[in-house]
Design an enzyme around this catalytic site. Sequence first.
Site, PDB file in Angstrom:
ATOM      1  N   LYS A  66       4.313  10.039   6.023  1.00 24.11           N
ATOM      2  CA  LYS A  66       3.904  10.679   7.261  1.00 24.11           C
ATOM      3  C   LYS A  66       3.139   9.661   8.104  1.00 24.11           C
ATOM      4  O   LYS A  66       2.144   9.101   7.660  1.00 24.11           O
ATOM      5  CB  LYS A  66       2.995  11.875   6.983  1.00 24.11           C
ATOM      6  CG  LYS A  66       3.717  13.138   6.550  1.00 24.11           C
ATOM      7  CD  LYS A  66       4.467  13.827   7.672  1.00 24.11           C
ATOM      8  CE  LYS A  66       3.551  14.394   8.722  1.00 24.11           C
ATOM      9  NZ  LYS A  66       2.708  15.514   8.263  1.00 24.11           N
ATOM     10  N   HIS A  67       3.625   9.406   9.301  1.00 26.57           N
ATOM     11  CA  HIS A  67       2.953   8.525  10.254  1.00 26.57           C
ATOM     12  C   HIS A  67       2.605   7.170   9.647  1.00 26.57           C
ATOM     13  O   HIS A  67       1.479   6.701   9.689  1.00 26.57           O
ATOM     14  CB  HIS A  67       1.736   9.212  10.857  1.00 26.57           C
ATOM     15  CG  HIS A  67       2.110  10.351  11.753  1.00 26.57           C
ATOM     16  ND1 HIS A  67       2.647  10.153  13.010  1.00 26.57           N
ATOM     17  CD2 HIS A  67       2.076  11.688  11.566  1.00 26.57           C
ATOM     18  CE1 HIS A  67       2.914  11.320  13.561  1.00 26.57           C
ATOM     19  NE2 HIS A  67       2.577  12.276  12.712  1.00 26.57           N
ATOM     20  N   ASN A 229      -7.710   0.410   6.133  1.00 23.42           N
ATOM     21  CA  ASN A 229      -8.091   0.267   4.738  1.00 23.42           C
ATOM     22  C   ASN A 229      -7.430   1.354   3.904  1.00 23.42           C
ATOM     23  O   ASN A 229      -7.271   2.471   4.368  1.00 23.42           O
ATOM     24  CB  ASN A 229      -9.603   0.386   4.583  1.00 23.42           C
ATOM     25  CG  ASN A 229     -10.358  -0.843   5.037  1.00 23.42           C
ATOM     26  OD1 ASN A 229      -9.904  -1.968   4.895  1.00 23.42           O
ATOM     27  ND2 ASN A 229     -11.550  -0.616   5.590  1.00 23.42           N
ATOM     28  N   HIS A 390      -0.480  -3.327   8.483  1.00 25.09           N
ATOM     29  CA  HIS A 390      -0.682  -2.743   9.821  1.00 25.09           C
ATOM     30  C   HIS A 390       0.620  -2.884  10.613  1.00 25.09           C
ATOM     31  O   HIS A 390       1.389  -3.786  10.386  1.00 25.09           O
ATOM     32  CB  HIS A 390      -1.797  -3.463  10.578  1.00 25.09           C
ATOM     33  CG  HIS A 390      -3.161  -3.220   9.975  1.00 25.09           C
ATOM     34  ND1 HIS A 390      -3.835  -2.036  10.104  1.00 25.09           N
ATOM     35  CD2 HIS A 390      -3.941  -4.033   9.236  1.00 25.09           C
ATOM     36  CE1 HIS A 390      -5.007  -2.125   9.479  1.00 25.09           C
ATOM     37  NE2 HIS A 390      -5.098  -3.317   8.944  1.00 25.09           N
TER      38      HIS A 390
END
Length: 390
Positions: A66-67, A229, A390
């Site tokens: 999810k996302h 994180n 990221h």
Amino acid sequence: MKELELKYGCNPNQKPAKVYVDEGDLPITVLNGRPGYINLLDALNGWQLVKELKEATGLPAATSFKHVSPAGAAVGTPLSDTLKAIYFTDGVELTPLAAAYARARGADRMSSFGDFISLSDECDEATALLIKKEVSDGIIAPGYSAKALEILKAKKNGNYCVIQIDPNYVPPATEVKQVFGVKFEQGHNFLKIDESCLSNIVTKNKSLSEDDKRNLVIALITLKYTQSNSVCYVKDGQAIGIGAGQQSRVHCTRLAGQKADNWWLRQSPKVLGLQFVDGIKRADRDNAIDVYIGEEYEDVLAEGKWQNIFKVKPEVFTREEKRAWLDKNTNVAVGSDAFFPFGDNIERARKSGVTVVAQPGGSVRDDQVIETADKYNMVMCFNGIRLFHH
């Protein structure tokens, strides 16, 4: 096919949108539906995760994304009757791959609502039958049986997104992305995670079982594809709590720990004994369970709302009862994508049954962190690997 047009980007106002490759063809084929921008981010990250879990453990693997972070990830080990009950497998004869998905989807059912699924192996009928019952946006896998594809194509009024990926695809050594018109370039993260990453044990207790090693490897591979994180708790071959995208590591440890606690509390006799009103939707039932094991249930009782959810008024699950049940959980592994800066992370992890830890090390307070782990007779490995994503 070198290019695939998308409906829009992250948001409806971000048009046009597409995915493409500069050389060769896209490694994916859309078999049904129309994937979106975020769908494909989830699919491609999730595929890497399950592919590496399969390579590291030899077992079929699944993840629920999810996302751009996993809500759950697991390998295909058998389920106990209790896990079958809390994952609502409802009589499906579970194959190893179906067991992996049941674990990945069931660990954090609220976060997995509307997930994008990634499977390491060809999707079989049993796995498709589990997916059929859940609210999900789509799936990526290296293949589909004829029956599984028929089941999946029928989801969402025929609009369920089904993607097939070339399992032999290897990305270029360099990856590029653009932010605010500025291009970023870095080497692709081909780092291999396996049991060799666990050789540097820094605590007095140096006894790692084979299950411990597998759980730590699963935690680290999951972290490799979780927005930083990130901290991951693992038990019995599945992530039971993932904390993603927190600025503070201890907040991340708490978030993941609370999810792990909720997973364990769902297995308590009090939760297993809940009687829901007829016809309640799966999502409403899942939300009700989270409310029941949380602090707000007494408010629900006070407002008389329980009658909309339960056939019989459940007793309050007191804080003392919950703590007594949580204390029965043990043999949990925890991994961190960067060093634990303080011993408070270890203190929090211990409350969720953690006995083994893997983290990079490198904090100026490593001695304090090791001392805290030694206080609870934990085993802690310094792997020297940072896994920011990221």
